[in-house]
Enzyme design. Structure first.
Site, short mmCIF file in Angstrom:
data_model
loop_
_atom_site.label_atom_id
_atom_site.label_comp_id
_atom_site.label_asym_id
_atom_site.label_seq_id
_atom_site.Cartn_x
_atom_site.Cartn_y
_atom_site.Cartn_z
N GLY A 1 0.79 -1.23 0.00
CA GLY A 1 0.00 0.00 0.00
C GLY A 1 0.82 1.27 0.00
N HIS A 2 2.14 1.17 0.01
CA HIS A 2 3.01 2.37 0.12
C HIS A 2 4.10 2.31 -0.93
CE1 HIS A 2 5.62 5.42 2.09
NE2 HIS A 2 4.48 5.84 2.62
N PHE A 3 3.91 2.56 -2.07
CA PHE A 3 2.72 2.92 -2.82
C PHE A 3 2.58 1.92 -3.95
CE2 PHE A 3 4.30 6.89 -0.97
CZ PHE A 3 3.17 7.34 -0.34
#
Length: 151
Positions: free
Chosen positions: A53-55
């Site tokens: 999720g990052h990124f």
């Protein structure tokens, strides 16, 4: 266990720090001098869970985790300098000043963290931390940590 007293491998780090996967952010200690400094390494892998999720499509190691990795390095330095935590004791990340992020850290990087003891006052110990990749500074900060009994 290593025979060189200035390096620590993962087995020895696990004896000193309470952190475990996925939050253990120090892979090896390259060098240290009790009461003065410690230099450690974090190998950044694309398999780290936060990269999902990052990124998405552009994985970047979160800056707050660079700070946490440096804080863990201060813990190792403190425990090698004044002894391991006793039952019922905790080592807290108590504050941060002058944190600066200079460039991104990405999968495949080997991040070197160097923490230097500055002073202890009123139960707080201040350290200077610098993280680098390929000899270039990626983050620097002044960190305060405290060792105390659980409330």
């Amino acid at each position: 266990m290593t025979t060189d007293t200035h390096t620590l491998h993962i087995e020895e780090i696990l004896e000193l720090l309470p952190h475990r996967y996925p939050f253990l952010l120090v892979d090896r200690v390259l060098d240290f001098e009790e009461g003065r400094f410690l230099r450690a390494v974090k190998n950044v892998s694309v398999n780290e869970p936060f990269f999902q999720g990052h990124f998405p499509g552009k994985p970047i190691f979160p800056g707050v985790l660079i700070l946490e990795a440096m804080a863990q390095a201060t813990g190792i330095l403190a425990f090698k300098s004044v002894g391991k935590l006793e039952p019922g004791e905790l080592y807290y990340f108590a504050g941060i000043d002058e944190a600066r992020f200079k460039r991104p850290v990405v999968p495949g990087d080997q991040m070197i963290m160097e923490v230097t003891f500055e002073k202890t006052r009123r139960g707080l110990t201040r350290f200077k931390g610098v993280a680098s990749v390929d000899g270039k500074v990626v983050c620097e900060a002044t960190m305060m940590c405290a060792r105390s009994r659980e409330a």
